[in-house]
Design a protein around this motif. Structure first.
Motif, PDB file in Angstrom:
ATOM      1  N   TYR A  32       0.473  -1.046   0.028  1.00 22.30           N
ATOM      2  CA  TYR A  32      -0.277  -0.163  -0.309  1.00 22.30           C
ATOM      3  C   TYR A  32       0.544   1.005  -0.264  1.00 22.30           C
ATOM      4  O   TYR A  32      -0.197   2.531   0.305  1.00 22.30           O
ATOM      5  CB  TYR A  32      -0.903  -0.052   1.298  1.00 22.30           C
ATOM      6  CG  TYR A  32      -0.752   0.209   2.541  1.00 22.30           C
ATOM      7  CD1 TYR A  32      -0.046  -1.034   3.241  1.00 22.30           C
ATOM      8  CD2 TYR A  32      -0.188   1.191   3.064  1.00 22.30           C
ATOM      9  CE1 TYR A  32      -0.325  -1.230   5.164  1.00 22.30           C
ATOM     10  CE2 TYR A  32      -0.261   0.843   4.660  1.00 22.30           C
ATOM     11  CZ  TYR A  32      -0.051   0.149   5.034  1.00 22.30           C
ATOM     12  OH  TYR A  32       0.487  -0.053   6.509  1.00 22.30           O
ATOM     13  N   PRO A  49      -0.943   8.472  -5.103  1.00 19.82           N
ATOM     14  CA  PRO A  49      -2.669   8.687  -4.849  1.00 19.82           C
ATOM     15  C   PRO A  49      -3.570   7.746  -5.466  1.00 19.82           C
ATOM     16  O   PRO A  49      -4.173   7.341  -4.614  1.00 19.82           O
ATOM     17  CB  PRO A  49      -2.716   9.903  -4.260  1.00 19.82           C
ATOM     18  CG  PRO A  49      -1.272  10.959  -3.661  1.00 19.82           C
ATOM     19  CD  PRO A  49      -0.533   9.723  -4.830  1.00 19.82           C
ATOM     20  N   PHE A  50      -2.861   7.699  -6.128  1.00 19.28           N
ATOM     21  CA  PHE A  50      -4.362   7.473  -7.384  1.00 19.28           C
ATOM     22  C   PHE A  50      -3.836   5.810  -7.702  1.00 19.28           C
ATOM     23  O   PHE A  50      -4.936   5.110  -7.938  1.00 19.28           O
ATOM     24  CB  PHE A  50      -3.675   7.649  -8.353  1.00 19.28           C
ATOM     25  CG  PHE A  50      -4.052   9.299  -9.322  1.00 19.28           C
ATOM     26  CD1 PHE A  50      -5.597   9.662  -9.473  1.00 19.28           C
ATOM     27  CD2 PHE A  50      -2.912   9.828  -9.162  1.00 19.28           C
ATOM     28  CE1 PHE A  50      -5.782  10.757  -9.025  1.00 19.28           C
ATOM     29  CE2 PHE A  50      -3.738  11.516  -9.532  1.00 19.28           C
ATOM     30  CZ  PHE A  50      -5.371  11.665  -9.224  1.00 19.28           C
ATOM     31  N   ARG A  88      -2.851   3.497  -4.964  1.00 19.59           N
ATOM     32  CA  ARG A  88      -3.618   3.194  -4.422  1.00 19.59           C
ATOM     33  C   ARG A  88      -5.198   3.582  -3.481  1.00 19.59           C
ATOM     34  O   ARG A  88      -5.640   2.800  -2.563  1.00 19.59           O
ATOM     35  CB  ARG A  88      -3.276   4.500  -2.094  1.00 19.59           C
ATOM     36  CG  ARG A  88      -1.605   5.103  -2.200  1.00 19.59           C
ATOM     37  CD  ARG A  88      -1.643   6.059  -0.564  1.00 19.59           C
ATOM     38  NE  ARG A  88       0.281   5.916  -0.216  1.00 19.59           N
ATOM     39  CZ  ARG A  88       0.368   6.800  -0.889  1.00 19.59           C
ATOM     40  NH1 ARG A  88       0.296   7.811  -0.939  1.00 19.59           N
ATOM     41  NH2 ARG A  88       2.027   6.878  -0.909  1.00 19.59           N
ATOM     42  N   ARG A  89      -5.432   4.100  -4.864  1.00 17.95           N
ATOM     43  CA  ARG A  89      -6.503   4.559  -4.749  1.00 17.95           C
ATOM     44  C   ARG A  89      -7.612   2.784  -5.203  1.00 17.95           C
ATOM     45  O   ARG A  89      -8.595   3.077  -4.875  1.00 17.95           O
ATOM     46  CB  ARG A  89      -7.768   5.394  -5.362  1.00 17.95           C
ATOM     47  CG  ARG A  89      -6.902   6.843  -5.106  1.00 17.95           C
ATOM     48  CD  ARG A  89      -7.976   8.146  -5.231  1.00 17.95           C
ATOM     49  NE  ARG A  89      -7.508   8.950  -4.901  1.00 17.95           N
ATOM     50  CZ  ARG A  89      -7.757  10.315  -5.344  1.00 17.95           C
ATOM     51  NH1 ARG A  89      -8.276  10.543  -6.781  1.00 17.95           N
ATOM     52  NH2 ARG A  89      -7.208  11.138  -5.041  1.00 17.95           N
ATOM     53  N   VAL A 131      -7.231  -0.980   2.751  1.00 18.07           N
ATOM     54  CA  VAL A 131      -6.382  -1.182   3.680  1.00 18.07           C
ATOM     55  C   VAL A 131      -7.055  -1.247   4.923  1.00 18.07           C
ATOM     56  O   VAL A 131      -8.233  -0.545   5.261  1.00 18.07           O
ATOM     57  CB  VAL A 131      -5.103  -0.062   3.910  1.00 18.07           C
ATOM     58  CG1 VAL A 131      -4.792  -1.046   4.892  1.00 18.07           C
ATOM     59  CG2 VAL A 131      -4.637  -0.424   2.708  1.00 18.07           C
ATOM     60  N   PHE A 142      -7.050  -1.977   8.393  1.00 20.84           N
ATOM     61  CA  PHE A 142      -5.211  -1.936  10.046  1.00 20.84           C
ATOM     62  C   PHE A 142      -6.087  -2.590  10.768  1.00 20.84           C
ATOM     63  O   PHE A 142      -6.759  -2.176  11.108  1.00 20.84           O
ATOM     64  CB  PHE A 142      -5.191   0.091   9.620  1.00 20.84           C
ATOM     65  CG  PHE A 142      -4.583   0.440   8.723  1.00 20.84           C
ATOM     66  CD1 PHE A 142      -3.132   0.376   8.146  1.00 20.84           C
ATOM     67  CD2 PHE A 142      -5.682   1.696   7.957  1.00 20.84           C
ATOM     68  CE1 PHE A 142      -3.154   1.252   7.619  1.00 20.84           C
ATOM     69  CE2 PHE A 142      -5.289   1.712   7.251  1.00 20.84           C
ATOM     70  CZ  PHE A 142      -3.789   2.090   6.594  1.00 20.84           C
ATOM     71  N   ARG A 147      -7.084   2.819  12.390  1.00 24.64           N
ATOM     72  CA  ARG A 147      -7.195   4.016  11.803  1.00 24.64           C
ATOM     73  C   ARG A 147      -8.556   5.121  11.230  1.00 24.64           C
ATOM     74  O   ARG A 147      -8.582   5.255  10.614  1.00 24.64           O
ATOM     75  CB  ARG A 147      -6.491   4.016  10.835  1.00 24.64           C
ATOM     76  CG  ARG A 147      -4.569   3.187  11.660  1.00 24.64           C
ATOM     77  CD  ARG A 147      -3.663   3.508  10.991  1.00 24.64           C
ATOM     78  NE  ARG A 147      -2.013   2.977  11.600  1.00 24.64           N
ATOM     79  CZ  ARG A 147      -1.176   2.483  11.460  1.00 24.64           C
ATOM     80  NH1 ARG A 147      -0.692   2.971  10.094  1.00 24.64           N
ATOM     81  NH2 ARG A 147      -0.175   2.188  12.139  1.00 24.64           N
ATOM     82  N   LEU A 148      -9.880   4.903  12.141  1.00 27.93           N
ATOM     83  CA  LEU A 148     -10.299   5.476  11.762  1.00 27.93           C
ATOM     84  C   LEU A 148     -10.608   7.610  12.230  1.00 27.93           C
ATOM     85  O   LEU A 148      -9.531   7.713  12.837  1.00 27.93           O
ATOM     86  CB  LEU A 148     -11.584   4.653  12.293  1.00 27.93           C
ATOM     87  CG  LEU A 148     -12.232   3.741  12.212  1.00 27.93           C
ATOM     88  CD1 LEU A 148     -12.995   2.701  12.864  1.00 27.93           C
ATOM     89  CD2 LEU A 148     -12.581   3.296  10.583  1.00 27.93           C
ATOM     90  N   VAL A 180     -14.816   8.060   3.254  1.00 29.95           N
ATOM     91  CA  VAL A 180     -13.934   8.759   3.244  1.00 29.95           C
ATOM     92  C   VAL A 180     -13.364   8.857   1.877  1.00 29.95           C
ATOM     93  O   VAL A 180     -12.993   9.451   0.845  1.00 29.95           O
ATOM     94  CB  VAL A 180     -13.131   8.828   4.533  1.00 29.95           C
ATOM     95  CG1 VAL A 180     -11.507   8.516   3.765  1.00 29.95           C
ATOM     96  CG2 VAL A 180     -12.967   9.704   5.131  1.00 29.95           C
ATOM     97  N   PRO A 181     -12.699   7.465   1.816  1.00 27.63           N
ATOM     98  CA  PRO A 181     -12.456   7.540   0.051  1.00 27.63           C
ATOM     99  C   PRO A 181     -12.950   7.873  -0.990  1.00 27.63           C
ATOM    100  O   PRO A 181     -12.408   8.275  -2.300  1.00 27.63           O
ATOM    101  CB  PRO A 181     -11.833   5.679  -0.234  1.00 27.63           C
ATOM    102  CG  PRO A 181     -12.508   5.102   1.223  1.00 27.63           C
ATOM    103  CD  PRO A 181     -13.456   6.148   1.641  1.00 27.63           C
ATOM    104  N   ARG A 197     -14.659   0.815   4.910  1.00 27.86           N
ATOM    105  CA  ARG A 197     -13.740   1.711   4.521  1.00 27.86           C
ATOM    106  C   ARG A 197     -12.846   1.308   2.779  1.00 27.86           C
ATOM    107  O   ARG A 197     -12.980   2.010   2.694  1.00 27.86           O
ATOM    108  CB  ARG A 197     -13.163   2.434   5.341  1.00 27.86           C
ATOM    109  CG  ARG A 197     -12.421   4.121   4.176  1.00 27.86           C
ATOM    110  CD  ARG A 197     -11.677   5.095   6.315  1.00 27.86           C
ATOM    111  NE  ARG A 197     -10.302   3.917   6.982  1.00 27.86           N
ATOM    112  CZ  ARG A 197      -9.701   4.391   7.151  1.00 27.86           C
ATOM    113  NH1 ARG A 197      -9.701   5.636   7.913  1.00 27.86           N
ATOM    114  NH2 ARG A 197      -8.943   3.491   8.273  1.00 27.86           N
ATOM    115  N   THR A 239      -6.247   5.960   2.175  1.00 28.96           N
ATOM    116  CA  THR A 239      -6.957   5.633   0.478  1.00 28.96           C
ATOM    117  C   THR A 239      -7.024   6.665  -0.013  1.00 28.96           C
ATOM    118  O   THR A 239      -7.914   7.041  -0.847  1.00 28.96           O
ATOM    119  CB  THR A 239      -8.667   6.620   1.623  1.00 28.96           C
ATOM    120  OG1 THR A 239      -8.023   7.994   1.834  1.00 28.96           O
ATOM    121  CG2 THR A 239      -9.252   5.843   2.878  1.00 28.96           C
ATOM    122  N   GLY A 240      -5.698   7.443  -0.803  1.00 32.98           N
ATOM    123  CA  GLY A 240      -5.719   7.627  -1.569  1.00 32.98           C
ATOM    124  C   GLY A 240      -5.370   8.905  -1.773  1.00 32.98           C
ATOM    125  O   GLY A 240      -6.206   9.712  -2.795  1.00 32.98           O
TER     126      GLY A 240
END
Lengths: 243, 268
Positions: A65, A91-92, A94-95, A99, A101, A105-106, A118-119, A166, B180-181
């Motif tokens: 990731y 970032p693209f 990662r989208r 993941v 965790f 990690r909220l 969020v995503p 998420r 999340t990007g």
């Protein structure tokens, strides 16, 4: 929603969404945490990462990731060498990866619904376009009545399922989970496993780091077994595994 | 036998010699510096506070009989001072937010963080009175010079406090958002700012409290408000009026402190 330039045209020729070629990794100047890993994960596969504490399971997920970089070797994601991916395209990439965790990690100041969304919001989606989808997803993971609750008020299993929601809401190509049953009881662990199997059936490549040998045995899915940072076995669970 | 062994085991460890020498040097050093500063600081004049100076007596008499004839005017000038403090603090927050983020080790690379920290050091180290005088020259007498003096000095102080708050955040939510990007700015907006917002607000309110007092002093350099009336009255030896103004200041600053503390205690 802004178009992800790495979404459509990037499937590897050999159908591997993740490929490690002789990859090693270290934190700073510490000894290598992962050593000489070579393996690939085909699209739509389901694997567990197993091994004792400190074997490098979490580090392996971090590489995928893009929270860490190889100190040696080549890592390909969706056919792209990540070492050559400019910082602004990470970032693209990662989208396309969800993941879960170990510590969730909220975002504590947001409701469960907003956390799950969020995503999509990060990707630029308008609330009207995802409201229905997010509500259905939260219903699917059993949080229908907890949509407006803040994470600190959720139980461990609820947080876990919210973290999963998420991770999958953006329909990622790869789902990574780090000890997803570590904070829940046996029954909840099985529910979470069924959820992952269902996502995998829908086409998501799944990779789960776990200590839970019962979970691995029940799933019948292959493992990547790490010991001291090395990949010592990849394939079906060997006879007497964990015994 | 067992008792002797037990009591030996319970004996506290001796202080290391190095620690003992350090303590002696530290406290001895402080004592020597204080002794050397006794003369230059004119501490020998301390008894004069009680030696029946006429000025002190006159001052004390006037304070018992404050002159409230101009109370509405004093209140309007106090309000002007508070407005200066509000604008000074608000502008300081605008300065401090980018400085605080860019000066934080966990957000900015060293090449950005180092010069930003030096800028904050400079803003903090120049007293607001000095900055105020520069602005009086630049923009003329009046509250705006005071506002700018407060904004720059407080901007440096808040920038430092803000960046320390950012450095102590839980990195988990930030990593969660990144995974999340999110781009860097989205990571900050979603993962960092919500964590530090209560502390930042509390620091800003605390600085507003101190700026309400500082804005009074800025009247000394012609920055307007209650401070200027206070110094004008002092210079004309009108101690009854000084007493009334001082009471207005004490009441206003105390009310601001109480209000601000009540808000801050709800934030953190």
């Amino acid at each position: 929603m802004s178009r992800n330039p790495y979404a459509a045209d990037a499937t590897d020729a050999d159908d591997a969404v993740v490929r490690f070629d002789d990859v090693s990794m270290r934190y700073g100047r510490a000894p290598e945490t992962l050593r000489d890993l070579t393996f690939s994960l085909p699209q739509g596969s389901f694997h567990f990462v197993t091994g004792p504490s400190g074997a490098g399971k979490t580090s392996l997920l971090k590489l995928i990731y893009l929270a860490a970089q190889p100190s040696k070797g080549l890592l390909h994601l969706f056919g792209q060498n990540v070492a050559q991916a400019p910082l602004d395209v990470r970032p693209f990439l990662r989208r396309r990866i969800g993941v879960v965790f170990q510590e969730f990690r909220l975002l504590d100041h947001m409701s469960a619904f907003d956390n799950a969304a969020v995503p999509l919001r990060i990707a630029g989606a308008k609330p009207d376009s995802y409201r229905q989808d997010v509500a259905e997803l939260l219903t699917w993971v059993g949080l229908k009545d907890r949509m407006h609750a803040l994470p600190p008020t959720l139980a461990g299993g609820e947080k876990q399922r919210l973290a999963i929601a998420r991770a999958v809401v953006g329909r990622p190509d790869i789902l990574l989970a780090d000890e997803p049953t570590g904070n829940v009881d046996h029954e909840m662990g099985l529910r979470i496993l069924r959820l992952f199997l269902e996502l995998n059936r829908l086409g998501t490549t799944v990779l789960i780091a776990t200590h839970d040998q019962d979970l691995v045995a029940r799933s019948g899915k292959p493992i990547l077994h790490l010991e001291d940072g090395r990949l010592v076995h990849m394939g079906p669970v060997p006879q007497g595994f964990g015994g | 036998m067992t008792d002797i062994a037990t009591s030996a085991a319970l004996k506290p460890p001796a202080r290391p010699l190095g620690q003992w020498i350090f303590d002696v040097l530290l406290w001895g050093g402080i004592a020597i510096v204080l002794a050397l500063s006794f003369g230059p600081a004119e501490i020998e004049k301390f008894p004069r506070l009680f030696s029946g100076s006429d000025n002190m007596r006159e001052f004390g008499r006037a304070f018992i009989n404050p002159d409230f004839d101009l109370l509405p005017f004093f209140i309007s000038q106090m309000w002007l001072t508070i407005q200066m403090a509000m604008w000074g603090t608000a502008l300081a927050v605008f300065i401090a937010v980018p400085l605080g983020l860019l000066g934080a080790r966990n957000i900015a690379p060293p090449a950005i963080q180092w010069p930003v920290r030096r800028v904050m050091d400079i803003l903090r180290s120049v007293p607001d009175l000095v900055i105020g005088m520069v602005f009086v020259v630049a923009v003329g007498l009046g509250p705006f010079a005071g506002v700018m003096a407060l904004a720059l000095n407080t901007g440096g102080v808040l920038g430092k406090l803000f960046s320390e708050a950012v450095e102590s955040i839980d990195k988990g939510p930030v990593e969660g958002v990144r995974a999340t990007g999110a781009h860097k700015l989205q990571e900050i907006a979603w993962g960092v700012v919500p964590q530090v917002a209560p502390l930042w607000t509390s620091y800003a309110l605390y600085r507003f409290e101190s700026n309400s007092r500082a804005a009074t002093i800025l009247g000394l350099i012609g920055a307007g408000g209650i401070g200027q009336i206070l110094f004008d009255s002092l210079n004309s030896f009108n101690y009854s009026r000084v007493a009334a103004i001082a009471l207005v200041i004490v009441v206003a600053v105390t009310l601001i402190d109480i209000l601000s503390q009540a808000i801050r205690s709800r934030l953190i």
